[in-house]
Write a protein that holds these residues in place. Structure first.
Motif, PDB file in Angstrom:
ATOM      1  N   THR A 122      -4.670  -4.020   2.074  1.00 37.24           N
ATOM      2  CA  THR A 122      -3.592  -3.597   1.193  1.00 37.24           C
ATOM      3  C   THR A 122      -3.969  -2.222   0.657  1.00 37.24           C
ATOM      4  N   TYR A 123      -2.956  -1.399   0.447  1.00 34.89           N
ATOM      5  CA  TYR A 123      -3.148  -0.006   0.046  1.00 34.89           C
ATOM      6  C   TYR A 123      -2.423   0.250  -1.269  1.00 34.89           C
ATOM      7  N   LEU A 124      -3.037   1.074  -2.105  1.00 35.57           N
ATOM      8  CA  LEU A 124      -2.384   1.499  -3.338  1.00 35.57           C
ATOM      9  C   LEU A 124      -2.748   2.963  -3.596  1.00 35.57           C
ATOM     10  N   TRP A 125      -1.735   3.829  -3.452  1.00 35.24           N
ATOM     11  CA  TRP A 125      -1.894   5.256  -3.714  1.00 35.24           C
ATOM     12  C   TRP A 125      -1.420   5.557  -5.128  1.00 35.24           C
ATOM     13  N   SER A 126      -2.106   6.486  -5.778  1.00 36.15           N
ATOM     14  CA  SER A 126      -1.633   6.961  -7.076  1.00 36.15           C
ATOM     15  C   SER A 126      -1.921   8.455  -7.186  1.00 36.15           C
ATOM     16  N   SER A 146      -0.050  21.080  -7.301  1.00 34.07           N
ATOM     17  CA  SER A 146      -1.303  20.572  -6.732  1.00 34.07           C
ATOM     18  C   SER A 146      -1.631  19.216  -7.343  1.00 34.07           C
ATOM     19  N   THR A 147      -2.003  18.251  -6.488  1.00 31.09           N
ATOM     20  CA  THR A 147      -2.186  16.866  -6.918  1.00 31.09           C
ATOM     21  C   THR A 147      -3.373  16.246  -6.189  1.00 31.09           C
ATOM     22  N   ILE A 148      -4.128  15.429  -6.913  1.00 39.36           N
ATOM     23  CA  ILE A 148      -5.151  14.591  -6.289  1.00 39.36           C
ATOM     24  C   ILE A 148      -4.528  13.214  -6.106  1.00 39.36           C
ATOM     25  N   TYR A 149      -4.417  12.775  -4.856  1.00 41.28           N
ATOM     26  CA  TYR A 149      -3.911  11.445  -4.553  1.00 41.28           C
ATOM     27  C   TYR A 149      -5.112  10.525  -4.348  1.00 41.28           C
ATOM     28  N   SER A 150      -5.171   9.436  -5.117  1.00 44.28           N
ATOM     29  CA  SER A 150      -6.258   8.451  -5.024  1.00 44.28           C
ATOM     30  C   SER A 150      -5.751   7.229  -4.278  1.00 44.28           C
ATOM     31  N   LEU A 151      -6.622   6.679  -3.441  1.00 45.57           N
ATOM     32  CA  LEU A 151      -6.283   5.511  -2.631  1.00 45.57           C
ATOM     33  C   LEU A 151      -7.283   4.408  -2.898  1.00 45.57           C
ATOM     34  N   ILE A 152      -6.775   3.199  -3.197  1.00 46.27           N
ATOM     35  CA  ILE A 152      -7.602   2.002  -3.312  1.00 46.27           C
ATOM     36  C   ILE A 152      -7.188   1.066  -2.188  1.00 46.27           C
ATOM     37  N   VAL A 153      -8.182   0.633  -1.405  1.00 42.96           N
ATOM     38  CA  VAL A 153      -7.934  -0.295  -0.293  1.00 42.96           C
ATOM     39  C   VAL A 153      -8.645  -1.606  -0.599  1.00 42.96           C
ATOM     40  N   THR A 154      -7.921  -2.714  -0.424  1.00 39.65           N
ATOM     41  CA  THR A 154      -8.496  -4.050  -0.558  1.00 39.65           C
ATOM     42  C   THR A 154      -8.473  -4.698   0.815  1.00 39.65           C
ATOM     43  N   ASP A 155      -9.634  -5.256   1.219  1.00 37.68           N
ATOM     44  CA  ASP A 155      -9.715  -5.853   2.559  1.00 37.68           C
ATOM     45  C   ASP A 155      -9.442  -7.350   2.518  1.00 37.68           C
ATOM     46  N   GLY A 156      -9.585  -8.000   3.667  1.00 38.12           N
ATOM     47  CA  GLY A 156      -9.307  -9.426   3.793  1.00 38.12           C
ATOM     48  C   GLY A 156     -10.222 -10.316   2.968  1.00 38.12           C
TER      49      GLY A 156
END
Length: 189
Positions: A122-126, A146-156
């Motif tokens: 699952t992915y969550l960008w902010s 200009s923006t910093i996009y952060s990504l949190i990934v949750t695995d199985g």
């Protein structure tokens, strides 16, 4: 004659009991376990544990580890029980390379692949604005600054990792109406 009766009591120690015989954590996480049924406790090995003589130690092993708990009762009798912690690896996350765009431009972000490890992911960008789908692995973005996009990934396994990408937004490069000249030159054939 007189007869004396001698009574022999077998003082044995049942093994200490644990709140769990095994647990699973993500690499970098910790877990606290409660042991009961003894006066003194000794955990082995003493690696990845906050206090190897505690009945409520916190464990933080970096890989799957089997521990042995020795409990001693008030008579000095010892008994052992085992406890194993399975450590799941974290997913690898790739938000993509930092980049520059022109104001008004739309680009795709996220790596190829964006995550590796045990899926599904699952992915969550902010932040969630100026983005086509903040739950997508490779969303389209169209920031106006200009923006910093952060990504949190949750695995199985429920383990999470994060990464970020800097998107620098440059002002639009257009034609300045004051720089247009109206000269036409004709060349002979």
């Amino acid at each position: 004659g007189t007869s004396n009766n001698i009574s022999i009591t077998n003082v044995s120690s049942p093994p200490p009991t644990l709140s769990s015989l095994s647990d699973t954590i993500c690499n970098g996480d910790s877990i606290t376990v409660m042991a009961m049924g003894a006066i003194n406790y000794s955990w082995s090995p003493s690696i990845g544990i906050s206090n190897n003589n505690s009945n409520t130690p916190t464990f933080y092993p970096s890989s799957t580890t089997a521990y042995q708990l020795t409990g001693t009762n008030s008579y000095g009798c010892e008994a052992t029980t085992n406890y194993i912690i399975f450590v799941n690896p974290l997913p690898s996350v790739n938000a993509g390379s930092d980049t520059s765009i022109t104001n008004g431009q739309t680009i795709l972000i996220g790596g190829n692949p964006t995550a590796t490890g045990l899926g599904p992911f699952t992915y969550l960008w902010s932040p969630g604005n100026f983005i086509s789908d903040s739950l997508s692995s490779n969303p389209l973005i169209y920031p106006d600054s200009s923006t910093i996009y952060s990504l949190i990934v949750t695995d199985g396994n429920g383990c999470t990792s994060h990464d970020s990408i800097l998107v620098v937004v440059n002002s639009a490069q257009g034609i300045d109406g004051n720089q247009i000249t109206s000269s036409i030159q004709a060349y002979p054939n």
